[in-house]
Design a protein around this motif. Structure first.
Motif, PDB file in Angstrom:
ATOM      1  N   TYR A 195     -10.710   6.613  -1.346  1.00 34.59           N
ATOM      2  CA  TYR A 195     -11.161   5.896  -2.546  1.00 34.59           C
ATOM      3  C   TYR A 195     -12.514   6.438  -3.017  1.00 34.59           C
ATOM      4  O   TYR A 195     -12.732   6.622  -4.220  1.00 34.59           O
ATOM      5  N   ARG A 196     -13.421   6.686  -2.084  1.00 34.32           N
ATOM      6  CA  ARG A 196     -14.742   7.190  -2.461  1.00 34.32           C
ATOM      7  C   ARG A 196     -14.647   8.550  -3.154  1.00 34.32           C
ATOM      8  O   ARG A 196     -15.405   8.845  -4.083  1.00 34.32           O
ATOM      9  N   LEU A 197     -13.730   9.386  -2.692  1.00 31.00           N
ATOM     10  CA  LEU A 197     -13.562  10.709  -3.288  1.00 31.00           C
ATOM     11  C   LEU A 197     -12.836  10.641  -4.627  1.00 31.00           C
ATOM     12  O   LEU A 197     -13.104  11.430  -5.536  1.00 31.00           O
ATOM     13  N   ALA A 198     -11.928   9.688  -4.762  1.00 31.22           N
ATOM     14  CA  ALA A 198     -11.096   9.619  -5.969  1.00 31.22           C
ATOM     15  C   ALA A 198     -11.775   8.902  -7.124  1.00 31.22           C
ATOM     16  O   ALA A 198     -11.515   9.209  -8.292  1.00 31.22           O
ATOM     17  N   LEU A 199     -12.664   7.967  -6.806  1.00 32.12           N
ATOM     18  CA  LEU A 199     -13.274   7.139  -7.849  1.00 32.12           C
ATOM     19  C   LEU A 199     -14.604   7.736  -8.310  1.00 32.12           C
ATOM     20  O   LEU A 199     -15.294   8.408  -7.548  1.00 32.12           O
ATOM     21  N   PRO A 200     -14.990   7.493  -9.569  1.00 35.04           N
ATOM     22  CA  PRO A 200     -16.234   8.069 -10.099  1.00 35.04           C
ATOM     23  C   PRO A 200     -17.470   7.400  -9.516  1.00 35.04           C
ATOM     24  O   PRO A 200     -17.424   6.251  -9.055  1.00 35.04           O
ATOM     25  N   ASN A 201     -18.599   8.130  -9.541  1.00 35.45           N
ATOM     26  CA  ASN A 201     -19.877   7.576  -9.109  1.00 35.45           C
ATOM     27  C   ASN A 201     -20.608   6.869 -10.237  1.00 35.45           C
ATOM     28  O   ASN A 201     -21.468   6.028 -10.004  1.00 35.45           O
ATOM     29  N   ILE A 202     -20.283   7.245 -11.473  1.00 31.98           N
ATOM     30  CA  ILE A 202     -20.918   6.656 -12.653  1.00 31.98           C
ATOM     31  C   ILE A 202     -19.852   6.340 -13.685  1.00 31.98           C
ATOM     32  O   ILE A 202     -18.952   7.155 -13.934  1.00 31.98           O
ATOM     33  N   LEU A 203     -19.935   5.169 -14.262  1.00 30.52           N
ATOM     34  CA  LEU A 203     -19.073   4.804 -15.391  1.00 30.52           C
ATOM     35  C   LEU A 203     -19.957   4.467 -16.577  1.00 30.52           C
ATOM     36  O   LEU A 203     -20.753   3.525 -16.522  1.00 30.52           O
ATOM     37  N   HIS A 204     -19.838   5.247 -17.644  1.00 26.54           N
ATOM     38  CA  HIS A 204     -20.578   4.966 -18.867  1.00 26.54           C
ATOM     39  C   HIS A 204     -19.802   3.949 -19.690  1.00 26.54           C
ATOM     40  O   HIS A 204     -18.577   4.049 -19.818  1.00 26.54           O
ATOM     41  N   ASP A 205     -20.512   2.988 -20.249  1.00 23.61           N
ATOM     42  CA  ASP A 205     -19.875   1.939 -21.040  1.00 23.61           C
ATOM     43  C   ASP A 205     -18.691   1.353 -20.294  1.00 23.61           C
ATOM     44  O   ASP A 205     -17.546   1.495 -20.697  1.00 23.61           O
TER      45      ASP A 205
ATOM     46  N   SER B 235      -1.042  -0.712  -7.232  1.00 23.00           N
ATOM     47  CA  SER B 235      -0.536  -1.988  -6.731  1.00 23.00           C
ATOM     48  C   SER B 235      -1.687  -2.961  -6.611  1.00 23.00           C
ATOM     49  O   SER B 235      -2.862  -2.553  -6.619  1.00 23.00           O
ATOM     50  N   ARG B 236      -1.361  -4.241  -6.488  1.00 19.67           N
ATOM     51  CA  ARG B 236      -2.421  -5.244  -6.374  1.00 19.67           C
ATOM     52  C   ARG B 236      -3.229  -5.047  -5.090  1.00 19.67           C
ATOM     53  O   ARG B 236      -4.457  -5.164  -5.090  1.00 19.67           O
ATOM     54  N   ARG B 237      -2.536  -4.750  -4.000  1.00 18.29           N
ATOM     55  CA  ARG B 237      -3.235  -4.561  -2.714  1.00 18.29           C
ATOM     56  C   ARG B 237      -4.163  -3.348  -2.780  1.00 18.29           C
ATOM     57  O   ARG B 237      -5.308  -3.403  -2.331  1.00 18.29           O
ATOM     58  N   LEU B 238      -3.681  -2.274  -3.343  1.00 14.48           N
ATOM     59  CA  LEU B 238      -4.497  -1.068  -3.440  1.00 14.48           C
ATOM     60  C   LEU B 238      -5.661  -1.292  -4.400  1.00 14.48           C
ATOM     61  O   LEU B 238      -6.771  -0.813  -4.173  1.00 14.48           O
ATOM     62  N   ASN B 239      -5.409  -2.042  -5.472  1.00 14.66           N
ATOM     63  CA  ASN B 239      -6.461  -2.373  -6.417  1.00 14.66           C
ATOM     64  C   ASN B 239      -7.587  -3.144  -5.726  1.00 14.66           C
ATOM     65  O   ASN B 239      -8.764  -2.885  -5.946  1.00 14.66           O
TER      66      ASN B 239
ATOM     67  N   LEU C  42     -15.241   0.856  -5.403  1.00 13.51           N
ATOM     68  CA  LEU C  42     -15.751   1.214  -6.727  1.00 13.51           C
ATOM     69  C   LEU C  42     -16.999   0.414  -7.066  1.00 13.51           C
ATOM     70  O   LEU C  42     -18.026   0.967  -7.476  1.00 13.51           O
ATOM     71  N   PHE C  43     -16.925  -0.893  -6.897  1.00 15.31           N
ATOM     72  CA  PHE C  43     -18.036  -1.746  -7.315  1.00 15.31           C
ATOM     73  C   PHE C  43     -19.234  -1.657  -6.374  1.00 15.31           C
ATOM     74  O   PHE C  43     -20.347  -2.014  -6.740  1.00 15.31           O
ATOM     75  N   SER C  44     -19.022  -1.187  -5.153  1.00 21.09           N
ATOM     76  CA  SER C  44     -20.135  -1.064  -4.227  1.00 21.09           C
ATOM     77  C   SER C  44     -20.888   0.244  -4.399  1.00 21.09           C
ATOM     78  O   SER C  44     -22.072   0.328  -4.071  1.00 21.09           O
ATOM     79  N   LYS C  45     -20.225   1.289  -4.934  1.00 21.72           N
ATOM     80  CA  LYS C  45     -20.885   2.603  -4.997  1.00 21.72           C
ATOM     81  C   LYS C  45     -21.149   3.091  -6.411  1.00 21.72           C
ATOM     82  O   LYS C  45     -22.022   3.923  -6.631  1.00 21.72           O
TER      83      LYS C  45
ATOM     84  N   LEU D  80       0.815  -1.204   0.000  1.00 24.33           N
ATOM     85  CA  LEU D  80       0.000   0.000   0.000  1.00 24.33           C
ATOM     86  C   LEU D  80       0.853   1.261   0.000  1.00 24.33           C
ATOM     87  O   LEU D  80       0.311   2.363  -0.082  1.00 24.33           O
ATOM     88  N   GLY D  81       2.169   1.101   0.101  1.00 22.57           N
ATOM     89  CA  GLY D  81       3.048   2.267   0.099  1.00 22.57           C
ATOM     90  C   GLY D  81       2.738   3.183   1.272  1.00 22.57           C
ATOM     91  O   GLY D  81       2.487   2.739   2.395  1.00 22.57           O
ATOM     92  N   ASN D  82       2.710   4.477   1.031  1.00 22.10           N
ATOM     93  CA  ASN D  82       2.439   5.451   2.094  1.00 22.10           C
ATOM     94  C   ASN D  82       1.013   5.386   2.619  1.00 22.10           C
ATOM     95  O   ASN D  82       0.703   5.951   3.671  1.00 22.10           O
ATOM     96  N   PHE D  83       0.123   4.694   1.865  1.00 16.09           N
ATOM     97  CA  PHE D  83      -1.258   4.575   2.324  1.00 16.09           C
ATOM     98  C   PHE D  83      -1.364   3.766   3.617  1.00 16.09           C
ATOM     99  O   PHE D  83      -2.370   3.832   4.315  1.00 16.09           O
ATOM    100  N   ARG D  84      -0.315   2.998   3.932  1.00 18.95           N
ATOM    101  CA  ARG D  84      -0.347   2.205   5.161  1.00 18.95           C
ATOM    102  C   ARG D  84      -0.436   3.082   6.400  1.00 18.95           C
ATOM    103  O   ARG D  84      -0.857   2.627   7.466  1.00 18.95           O
TER     104      ARG D  84
END
Length: 271
Positions: A22-32, A52-56, A63-66, A7-11
């Motif tokens: 993550y909620r602030l950085a990721l979009p609320n809607i993805l078209h196509d 990274s894989r862990r951060l992903n 992302l998939f929940s919201k 997670l790098g510095n996110f730890r």
């Protein structure tokens, strides 16, 4: 250098703070959502998933929940997404929670009753639509919501009562209603029809046709999805002589399943 699983510095942040980021950085809607990038190769605010894989893993869960994933099955859908394998890899993603699937009526059924039986019609969009509905209905995990939109359902001519019943009883129409009836792993299933028209008589005929279609869908799905709520709206089109009509039908399958389960328990206790 941080490893691929780090997670790098996110730890330094607790999980609650990381999730808020993550909620602030990721979009609320993805078209196509099948396309990973916009035209020109620009990512859709998803670069954080590549760190990274862990951060992903952590960010994907948010992302998939919201996020509402919207796909419009028209000609550009196939130009962007390409192969059926890629489409199926998306539809099999069991973690998608909020979905919107739209398809033009002419791609699904054609404009008129004779086109339903026309073997020369382009059937690729209809096939993909049904495959996606089938894939979304698989699995035991409960998803949040799916919106299904058929637009604009604008028939070329008016239909009498017999012709309306014949159209709605056609195997290709019944097949779509059947696919919707199997989406009982969602908390909410919404079906939306829309129609537009300038000719007042034809427009009203199509609105009546919609209402009959809605009642037919409600009866078809009642056993598996439960009772439904419906609402309709007439919306004037600015600068035009006509208006749009929308019929929206909502089912709540998980609440229906719980009610049935509780009913079964109460019946057993009475015995």
């Amino acid at each position: 250098m941080a490893s691929a699983d780090s997670l790098g510095n996110f730890r330094a942040f607790p999980a609650e703070i990381r999730n808020q980021i993550y909620r602030l950085a990721l979009p609320n809607i993805l078209h196509d959502p099948l396309g990973v990038t916009k035209p020109g190769g620009r990512t859709r605010n998803l670069g954080i998933l590549l760190a990274s894989r862990r951060l992903n893993t952590e960010a994907s869960a948010i992302l998939f929940s919201k996020c509402l994933f919207k796909a419009n099955i028209n000609q550009s859908f196939f130009m962007i997404n390409g192969t059926m394998e890629r489409i199926l890899s998306f539809s099999s993603a069991h973690f998608l929670q909020h979905l919107e699937l739209a398809i033009p009526a002419d791609n699904l059924w054609g404009w008129d009753l004779p086109e339903l039986d026309n073997p020369d019609r382009e059937a690729e969009a209809s096939k993909v639509f049904l495959i996606l509905l089938s894939e979304f209905a698989k699995g035991n995990s409960v998803r949040e919501s799916i919106n299904i939109i058929i637009y604009p359902w604008l028939l070329r001519k008016t239909y009498d009562d017999h012709s309306q019943r014949e159209y709605l009883s056609h195997p290709k129409v019944v097949e779509v209603f059947g696919a919707i009836s199997r989406l009982n792993n969602f908390k909410k299933v919404t079906m939306r029809f829309s129609v537009s028209g300038e000719d007042r008589y034809k427009f009203q005929n199509h609105v009546t046709f919609f209402m009959i279609a809605g009642r037919r869908l409600a009866r078809f799905c009642r056993a598996s999805l439960g009772d439904c709520k419906s609402q309709q709206a007439f919306v004037p089109v600015e600068g035009r002589m006509w208006q749009d009509f929308t019929l929206e039908i909502q089912f709540f399958p998980q609440a229906h399943a719980l009610q049935q389960k509780l009913g079964g328990i109460e019946a057993g206790e009475r015995k």
